[in-house]
Design a protein around this motif. Structure first.
Motif, short mmCIF file in Angstrom:
data_model
loop_
_atom_site.label_atom_id
_atom_site.label_comp_id
_atom_site.label_asym_id
_atom_site.label_seq_id
_atom_site.Cartn_x
_atom_site.Cartn_y
_atom_site.Cartn_z
N THR A 21 0.85 -1.19 0.00
CA THR A 21 0.00 0.00 0.00
C THR A 21 0.89 1.24 0.00
O THR A 21 2.06 1.19 0.40
N SER A 36 -8.68 8.11 -0.33
CA SER A 36 -7.78 6.96 -0.44
C SER A 36 -6.45 7.44 -1.00
O SER A 36 -6.40 8.29 -1.90
N ASP A 39 -6.36 6.93 -4.68
CA ASP A 39 -7.20 7.76 -5.53
C ASP A 39 -6.32 8.73 -6.32
O ASP A 39 -5.27 9.17 -5.82
N ASP A 121 -5.81 1.00 3.81
CA ASP A 121 -5.59 1.74 2.56
C ASP A 121 -4.15 2.23 2.45
O ASP A 121 -3.57 2.22 1.37
N HIS A 122 -3.57 2.67 3.56
CA HIS A 122 -2.21 3.20 3.53
C HIS A 122 -1.66 3.30 4.94
O HIS A 122 -2.39 3.11 5.92
#
Length: 331
Positions: A21, A36, A39, A121-122
Motif C-alpha cells: 500500500t 484513499s 485515488d 488503505d495506507h
C-alpha cells in the motif's frame, strides 16, 4: 484510538492488506474529507515514492518496511523533507488509513465504536503532526517496542533501471576489453617494429638463442595478424560495392525495362510519322528516316488534312483592275 476500538482478532484478519500500500506524506484530504491514497487526487497530494512492504505480525504487533525510491522522493519538497528526517536518525510518526464497518459500542466503555472488517488503505508518514499511536509507544519509523532504531532500507531505482544499468556496464566492459586487446596487439607490433629498425639494438651475435626464438615467434604472429587485417581492408571496398549492387539491382532492372518499353513505343510512333510524311510528299523516305521523333511530329502536322496554311483572304485577283490590252498591231 480516536474513540474507536480495534479488536485484536479484527487486526489479525486484516493486517496483511497493508502490504504494497502507499506510504504518503500525511493523510490525503480534500475539502476536509479524507481520500484513499490510491485515488488519483490522493496520489497527487501525498505520493513521495514510498510504500509499505514485508508486512508481518509478531507477538500481537504489526511490523512493516517502508520502502522509499530516493530518486522519486527527491523530486518533491515533501520527499526531500522525509529523506532529511531519516538522515537525522530520529523516530518519525506514522499513521494508518483504513476502511471499516463501525459498530456502536454498548455498555460502560471508553470508546464509542468498534471497528469491524478492516481494509487498510495506507500507512502515512507524518512529519509535522503526531499519530494516534506514537514512537514512544513503539509505533513509527525507525523504532521498535524498545524504542531502538530499526534498519533503514531505501532503493534508488526500479528493476527496469537496474537492467539498463547492467546492460550499460556490460557493454562498456566488453568495449574496454576489446580496446585493451587491440592495444596489446599494437604494443607488441610496435615493439617488434622498433626492434627491427632500431639502429641501437644489440648485435645479433650478442643475443641469446632463446630471446631470438621468442622474438621470431612474436614477429611471425604479428605479421600474420597484419596480413589478415590488410586482406580484410582490401576486401572492404569489394564487399560494400557488392552489397550496394545487390540492393539496387531490382531498381536498375525495373528502370531498364521501363526504358526499353518506352523506346519500343517511340520507335513505333516514329515509323508511323515517317510513313505519313513520305505519303504527303513532304520528304523522301531516306530523309524522313533521319528525323528525330520531335522533328517528325512537327512535320507530320503539315501532312494532316485541314492543317495546310490558309490562303490570303485579301487576294481578289484582277477583278477590280482594267483589262490588259495589247498595243495595236500586236497579238
Amino acid at each position: 484510538m480516536n474513540d474507536i476500538m480495534y479488536p485484536a482478532d479484527e487486526i489479525e484478519k486484516s493486517f496483511a492488506t497493508l502490504d504494497r500500500t502507499p506510504a504518503p506524506l500525511g493523510h490525503p484530504m480534500v475539502n476536509g474529507v479524507f481520500l484513499s491514497a490510491s485515488d488519483p487526487e490522493g496520489i497527487n497530494l501525498g505520493w513521495i515514492g514510498a510504500w509499505n512492504e514485508n508486512v508481518r505480525r509478531e507477538n500481537g504487533r504489526v511490523f512493516l518496511d517502508k520502502v522509499i525510491d530516493v530518486e522519486i522522493a527527491n523530486r518533491s519538497e515533501g520527499g526531500k523533507a522525509v529523506l532529511s528526517a531519516i538522515d537525522k536518525g530520529e523516530p518519525v510518526h506514522t499513521s494508518t488509513g483504513l476502511l471499516a464497518q463501525l459498530e456502536a459500542a454498548n455498555g460502560d466503555v471508553s470508546y464509542s465504536h468498534i471497528a469491524r472488517d478492516l481494509v487498510f488503505d495506507h500507512d502515512a508518514i507524518l512529519l509535522n503532526e503526531k499519530g494516534a499511536a506514537t514512537p514512544e509507544q513503539g509505533v513509527g519509523m525507525m523504532v521498535n517496542s524498545k524504542g531502538e532504531k530499526e534498519e533503514i532500507a531505501v532503493i534508488n531505482s526500479s528493476l527496469s533501471d537496474i537492467d539498463q544499468e547492467i546492460d550499460w556496464a556490460g557493454t562498456r566492459l566488453v568495449e574496454a576489453l576489446r580496446r585493451k586487446d587491440n592495444l596489446s596487439v599494437w604494443e607488441r607490433m610496435k615493439s617488434a617494429i622498433i626492434e627491427a629498425i632500431s639502429s641501437e639494438r644489440e648485435p645479433v651475435a650478442n643475443r641469446k638463442e632463446a630471446d631470438m626464438t621468442v622474438s621470431k615467434e612474436q614477429f611471425d604472429e604479428l605479421s600474420a595478424k597484419v596480413n589478415t587485417l590488410s586482406e580484410g581492408l582490401d576486401k572492404i571496398g569489394e564487399t560494400i560495392a557488392n552489397a550496394v549492387q545487390t540492393a539496387v539491382k531490382p531498381l536498375t532492372d525495373n528502370l531498364a525495362t521501363i526504358q526499353n518499353n518506352q523506346k519500343a513505343k517511340d520507335d513505333a510512333e516514329l515509323a508511323g510519322l515517317v510513313e505519313k510524311i513520305v505519303k504527303a510528299n513532304i520528304l523522301d523516305e531516306d530523309s524522313a528516316k533521319e528525323l528525330t521523333l520531335n522533328a517528325a511530329r512537327k512535320l507530320a502536322e503539315k501532312a494532316t488534312p485541314g492543317k495546310a496554311a490558309p490562303l490570303n483572304g485579301a487576294f481578289t485577283g484582277n477583278a477590280d483592275k482594267p483589262a490588259f490590252k495589247l498595243p495595236e498591231g500586236d497579238k
